[in-house]
Design a protein around this motif. Structure first.
Motif, PDB file in Angstrom:
ATOM      1  N   SER A 159       0.837  -1.201   0.000  1.00  0.00           N
ATOM      2  CA  SER A 159       0.000   0.000   0.000  1.00  0.00           C
ATOM      3  C   SER A 159       0.872   1.252   0.000  1.00  0.00           C
ATOM      4  O   SER A 159       0.577   2.232  -0.698  1.00  0.00           O
ATOM      5  N   VAL A 162       2.120   1.816  -3.461  1.00  0.00           N
ATOM      6  CA  VAL A 162       1.065   2.389  -4.309  1.00  0.00           C
ATOM      7  C   VAL A 162       0.952   3.894  -4.068  1.00  0.00           C
ATOM      8  O   VAL A 162       0.863   4.694  -5.013  1.00  0.00           O
ATOM      9  N   GLN A 173      -3.730  -1.708  -0.910  1.00  0.00           N
ATOM     10  CA  GLN A 173      -3.565  -2.903  -1.738  1.00  0.00           C
ATOM     11  C   GLN A 173      -3.884  -4.139  -0.910  1.00  0.00           C
ATOM     12  O   GLN A 173      -3.449  -4.259   0.238  1.00  0.00           O
ATOM     13  N   CYS A 203      -5.751  -3.414  -6.008  1.00  0.00           N
ATOM     14  CA  CYS A 203      -5.468  -2.062  -5.511  1.00  0.00           C
ATOM     15  C   CYS A 203      -6.715  -1.187  -5.619  1.00  0.00           C
ATOM     16  O   CYS A 203      -7.477  -1.289  -6.587  1.00  0.00           O
TER      17      CYS A 203
END
Length: 328
Positions: A159, A162, A173, A203
């Motif tokens: 995450s 991302v 995610q 995601c």
């Protein structure tokens, strides 16, 4: 019980909050404070008694902290902070980019040894607890195969990766294991599973205003070490949807060793985690290992370490005599 182990927290996100909570469960520890790159006045801690200091005050605390727990992200925080802080403190971190662990170990080991410090890297549940169960399974059942499954859960490291993509305002995610693949492994048939056979990644992303959706999606699905080797779906949602549907942080998974001890005898060894809070459990592992790092440092055992180097007895608040009487 002797003097309390003095703990510092470097970084105060989800993991830092988890360490703050874990220290409350360990009576042989005390929290010296949180060190943040944000303005200390803007950091609101879960425990009212927790003191927040500016990051640049860390060097002044070398004689006041026994172990510093590093709570930054693996993508860009820890590669810089790990080596720097291992020159000043005994440290514990959760660096989890598996492909880069050997180089990260070397980068932390040199300054730690030069400063007579002890630095545990890549500690948590994977890498960490899962790593230990992988080598135990391999050692006990040498004729076999090891399978690791993650999820369903929100991955903090992925995450974080991302959120660092240009054009991403916020995002999370999830890793989802294949139930079919897990059952195949449990059957003892030792299937050959490609990376894509075992998991998918999903995601949920909030775009920055004016960001190129296609470019963001391409940057995510092709990211090496994180998404390039998986079937990855990117869903674009609003900030309101993110806050409504994606605030919990569950996770977990399985390490399974399947093999034979004789031609007709199958053995399956399984370790499972089912976690309601990924960061709180990871923080609890880090905090537990801080006890072991403190003991190793006191014994003069310096340099970088991994969970493979630490005996289980060093993790426990109990004495060796208690462990032999109560847990062996």
């Amino acid at each position: 019980m002797g003097a309390q182990i003095r703990i510092g927290i470097a970084g105060y996100g989800n993991l830092g909050r988890g360490v703050e909570a874990a220290i409350q469960k360990n009576p042989d520890m005390e929290l010296v404070g949180v060190f943040s790159r944000r303005n200390p006045e803007d950091v609101h801690t879960a425990q009212p008694a927790t003191t927040v200091y500016a990051w640049n005050e860390l060097p002044e605390f070398q004689d006041k902290i026994d172990v510093l727990i590093l709570c930054g992200g693996s993508k860009s925080d820890l590669p810089e902070q790990g080596p720097e802080l291992a020159a000043l403190f005994n440290t514990v971190d959760s660096f989890d980019t598996h492909a880069r662990i050997p180089e990260y170990y070397a980068a932390v080991d040199a300054p730690a040894r030069a400063a007579n410090k002890t630095a545990l890297i890549s500690c948590g549940w994977d890498p960490g607890m899962f790593s230990i169960n992988r080598i135990i399974g391999e050692a006990i059942v040498p004729d076999g195969d090891t399978y690791t499954f993650w999820g369903r859960g929100l991955s903090q490291g992925h995450s974080d990766a991302v959120r660092r993509v240009d054009g991403v305002a916020a995002g999370v995610q999830y890793t989802l294991p294949s139930e079919k693949a897990i059952e195949e492994v449990r059957s003892g048939t030792r299937p050959e599973l490609a990376t894509r056979d075992k998991h998918v990644r999903e995601c949920f992303v909030v775009l920055e205003e004016g960001a190129d959706q296609a470019a963001v999606e391409e940057a995510i699905v092709t990211m090496p070490d994180y998404f390039a080797d998986y079937d990855t779906t990117v869903n674009f949602i609003t900030q309101e949807e993110l806050e409504r549907d994606h605030q919990a942080m569950p996770h977990g998974g399985f390490v399974i060793r399947s093999g034979q001890t004789s031609p007709d005898t199958n053995q399956v060894v399984e370790y499972r985690l089912a976690l309601e809070s990924n960061p709180e459990f990871t923080a609890s592992v880090l905090t537990t290992y801080a006890r072991a790092v403190h003991r190793l440092a006191q014994a003069g055992d310096h340099g970088a370490k991994t969970v493979f180097d630490i005996a289980p007895g060093l993790l426990s608040i109990k004495t060796p005599e208690q462990l032999r009487a109560e847990d062996l």
